[in-house]
Design a protein around this motif. Sequence first.
Motif, PDB file in Angstrom:
ATOM      1  N   LEU A  23     -33.335 -14.950 -89.355  1.00  0.00           N
ATOM      2  CA  LEU A  23     -33.457 -13.619 -88.773  1.00  0.00           C
ATOM      3  C   LEU A  23     -32.461 -13.468 -87.640  1.00  0.00           C
ATOM      4  O   LEU A  23     -32.268 -14.396 -86.858  1.00  0.00           O
ATOM      5  CB  LEU A  23     -34.887 -13.415 -88.247  1.00  0.00           C
ATOM      6  N   THR A  24     -31.835 -12.299 -87.570  1.00  0.00           N
ATOM      7  CA  THR A  24     -31.004 -11.961 -86.418  1.00  0.00           C
ATOM      8  C   THR A  24     -31.582 -10.708 -85.772  1.00  0.00           C
ATOM      9  O   THR A  24     -32.206  -9.882 -86.435  1.00  0.00           O
ATOM     10  CB  THR A  24     -29.526 -11.711 -86.788  1.00  0.00           C
ATOM     11  N   ILE A  25     -31.366 -10.610 -84.480  1.00  0.00           N
ATOM     12  CA  ILE A  25     -31.773  -9.426 -83.722  1.00  0.00           C
ATOM     13  C   ILE A  25     -30.532  -8.930 -83.002  1.00  0.00           C
ATOM     14  O   ILE A  25     -29.834  -9.720 -82.347  1.00  0.00           O
ATOM     15  CB  ILE A  25     -32.871  -9.753 -82.684  1.00  0.00           C
ATOM     16  N   SER A  26     -30.236  -7.641 -83.132  1.00  0.00           N
ATOM     17  CA  SER A  26     -29.083  -7.105 -82.412  1.00  0.00           C
ATOM     18  C   SER A  26     -29.295  -7.305 -80.920  1.00  0.00           C
ATOM     19  O   SER A  26     -30.432  -7.301 -80.427  1.00  0.00           O
ATOM     20  CB  SER A  26     -28.863  -5.628 -82.730  1.00  0.00           C
ATOM     21  N   HIS A  27     -28.193  -7.498 -80.220  1.00  0.00           N
ATOM     22  CA  HIS A  27     -28.270  -7.677 -78.772  1.00  0.00           C
ATOM     23  C   HIS A  27     -28.989  -6.494 -78.120  1.00  0.00           C
ATOM     24  O   HIS A  27     -29.833  -6.679 -77.229  1.00  0.00           O
ATOM     25  CB  HIS A  27     -26.864  -7.846 -78.189  1.00  0.00           C
ATOM     26  N   SER A  28     -28.698  -5.280 -78.581  1.00  0.00           N
ATOM     27  CA  SER A  28     -29.311  -4.089 -77.970  1.00  0.00           C
ATOM     28  C   SER A  28     -30.815  -4.029 -78.231  1.00  0.00           C
ATOM     29  O   SER A  28     -31.586  -3.668 -77.339  1.00  0.00           O
ATOM     30  CB  SER A  28     -28.625  -2.809 -78.451  1.00  0.00           C
ATOM     31  N   ALA A  29     -31.262  -4.395 -79.430  1.00  0.00           N
ATOM     32  CA  ALA A  29     -32.701  -4.383 -79.725  1.00  0.00           C
ATOM     33  C   ALA A  29     -33.419  -5.440 -78.894  1.00  0.00           C
ATOM     34  O   ALA A  29     -34.505  -5.198 -78.348  1.00  0.00           O
ATOM     35  CB  ALA A  29     -32.958  -4.606 -81.210  1.00  0.00           C
ATOM     36  N   HIS A  30     -32.821  -6.613 -78.770  1.00  0.00           N
ATOM     37  CA  HIS A  30     -33.416  -7.698 -77.990  1.00  0.00           C
ATOM     38  C   HIS A  30     -33.559  -7.271 -76.523  1.00  0.00           C
ATOM     39  O   HIS A  30     -34.636  -7.389 -75.930  1.00  0.00           O
ATOM     40  CB  HIS A  30     -32.551  -8.949 -78.129  1.00  0.00           C
ATOM     41  N   ALA A  31     -32.482  -6.740 -75.966  1.00  0.00           N
ATOM     42  CA  ALA A  31     -32.503  -6.300 -74.564  1.00  0.00           C
ATOM     43  C   ALA A  31     -33.500  -5.157 -74.370  1.00  0.00           C
ATOM     44  O   ALA A  31     -34.208  -5.105 -73.354  1.00  0.00           O
ATOM     45  CB  ALA A  31     -31.103  -5.873 -74.127  1.00  0.00           C
ATOM     46  N   SER A  32     -33.586  -4.254 -75.334  1.00  0.00           N
ATOM     47  CA  SER A  32     -34.515  -3.123 -75.223  1.00  0.00           C
ATOM     48  C   SER A  32     -35.961  -3.572 -75.227  1.00  0.00           C
ATOM     49  O   SER A  32     -36.765  -3.077 -74.430  1.00  0.00           O
ATOM     50  CB  SER A  32     -34.293  -2.130 -76.371  1.00  0.00           C
ATOM     51  N   MET A  33     -36.311  -4.511 -76.113  1.00  0.00           N
ATOM     52  CA  MET A  33     -37.697  -4.987 -76.140  1.00  0.00           C
ATOM     53  C   MET A  33     -38.085  -5.608 -74.802  1.00  0.00           C
ATOM     54  O   MET A  33     -39.189  -5.371 -74.306  1.00  0.00           O
ATOM     55  CB  MET A  33     -37.903  -5.984 -77.283  1.00  0.00           C
ATOM     56  N   LEU A  34     -37.179  -6.393 -74.212  1.00  0.00           N
ATOM     57  CA  LEU A  34     -37.468  -6.997 -72.914  1.00  0.00           C
ATOM     58  C   LEU A  34     -37.622  -5.932 -71.837  1.00  0.00           C
ATOM     59  O   LEU A  34     -38.573  -5.968 -71.048  1.00  0.00           O
ATOM     60  CB  LEU A  34     -36.362  -7.990 -72.533  1.00  0.00           C
ATOM     61  N   ALA A  35     -36.709  -4.966 -71.806  1.00  0.00           N
ATOM     62  CA  ALA A  35     -36.753  -3.925 -70.774  1.00  0.00           C
ATOM     63  C   ALA A  35     -37.982  -3.034 -70.925  1.00  0.00           C
ATOM     64  O   ALA A  35     -38.652  -2.711 -69.936  1.00  0.00           O
ATOM     65  CB  ALA A  35     -35.478  -3.079 -70.828  1.00  0.00           C
ATOM     66  N   ILE A  36     -38.285  -2.631 -72.149  1.00  0.00           N
ATOM     67  CA  ILE A  36     -39.449  -1.774 -72.400  1.00  0.00           C
ATOM     68  C   ILE A  36     -40.720  -2.494 -71.958  1.00  0.00           C
ATOM     69  O   ILE A  36     -41.598  -1.908 -71.322  1.00  0.00           O
ATOM     70  CB  ILE A  36     -39.513  -1.373 -73.889  1.00  0.00           C
ATOM     71  N   SER A  37     -40.806  -3.774 -72.271  1.00  0.00           N
ATOM     72  CA  SER A  37     -41.990  -4.552 -71.907  1.00  0.00           C
ATOM     73  C   SER A  37     -42.123  -4.681 -70.396  1.00  0.00           C
ATOM     74  O   SER A  37     -43.224  -4.548 -69.848  1.00  0.00           O
ATOM     75  CB  SER A  37     -41.932  -5.927 -72.573  1.00  0.00           C
ATOM     76  N   ARG A  38     -41.006  -4.938 -69.709  1.00  0.00           N
ATOM     77  CA  ARG A  38     -41.025  -5.016 -68.234  1.00  0.00           C
ATOM     78  C   ARG A  38     -41.459  -3.688 -67.637  1.00  0.00           C
ATOM     79  O   ARG A  38     -42.282  -3.637 -66.728  1.00  0.00           O
ATOM     80  CB  ARG A  38     -39.617  -5.349 -67.711  1.00  0.00           C
ATOM     81  N   ASP A  39     -40.887  -2.599 -68.150  1.00  0.00           N
ATOM     82  CA  ASP A  39     -41.152  -1.271 -67.590  1.00  0.00           C
ATOM     83  C   ASP A  39     -42.580  -0.784 -67.860  1.00  0.00           C
ATOM     84  O   ASP A  39     -43.091   0.048 -67.122  1.00  0.00           O
ATOM     85  CB  ASP A  39     -40.164  -0.245 -68.149  1.00  0.00           C
ATOM     86  N   THR A  40     -43.208  -1.295 -68.885  1.00  0.00           N
ATOM     87  CA  THR A  40     -44.544  -0.845 -69.281  1.00  0.00           C
ATOM     88  C   THR A  40     -45.650  -1.648 -68.601  1.00  0.00           C
ATOM     89  O   THR A  40     -46.777  -1.179 -68.481  1.00  0.00           O
ATOM     90  CB  THR A  40     -44.696  -0.916 -70.814  1.00  0.00           C
ATOM     91  N   ALA A  41     -45.336  -2.862 -68.165  1.00  0.00           N
ATOM     92  CA  ALA A  41     -46.341  -3.723 -67.526  1.00  0.00           C
ATOM     93  C   ALA A  41     -46.962  -2.988 -66.333  1.00  0.00           C
ATOM     94  O   ALA A  41     -46.289  -2.218 -65.669  1.00  0.00           O
ATOM     95  CB  ALA A  41     -45.689  -5.023 -67.075  1.00  0.00           C
ATOM     96  N   PRO A  42     -48.243  -3.147 -66.114  1.00  0.00           N
ATOM     97  CA  PRO A  42     -49.139  -4.158 -66.669  1.00  0.00           C
ATOM     98  C   PRO A  42     -49.755  -3.768 -68.017  1.00  0.00           C
ATOM     99  O   PRO A  42     -50.561  -4.509 -68.559  1.00  0.00           O
ATOM    100  CB  PRO A  42     -50.228  -4.284 -65.616  1.00  0.00           C
TER     101      PRO A  42
END
Length: 132
Positions: A3-22
């Motif tokens: 499996l590969t993940i585009s750099h933009s999708a990977h970065a977006s999942m991390l950012a979205i998760s940070r921004d949505t916490a808690p």
Amino acid sequence: MALTISHSAHASMLAISRDTAPNEACGLLFGNSSHIETCVPTANVAPDRTRHFEIDPAALVAAHRAARDGSGPDVIGYFHSHPNGLARPSAIDAASAASDGRIWAIVASEAITCWCDGPDGFEPLSYVVAQG
């Protein structure tokens, strides 16, 4: 499965998760069976968003409909975060799974793990982030 993940999708999942916490973040993954090209966040409509996720059914239906009629990309899976947990499927995730072969990406503590929701439960998937 490789499996590969585009750099933009990977970065977006991390950012979205940070921004949505808690609260738990969630969304849809688009691409093909071996590549996550994009991720799109959706509303988490779970009653307790700090402990659970439920992808907005309207967004889910619309994405599948667009993929079927050719006006949108293929939905290959889902992502969500575990803000206070581990980047692996929880018991609730396992109970919610459809065993349909889709990819689940789970984000926790700045880590992403990927899983195939197969007939025998979740199977871990290794991946690489595609540069560019």
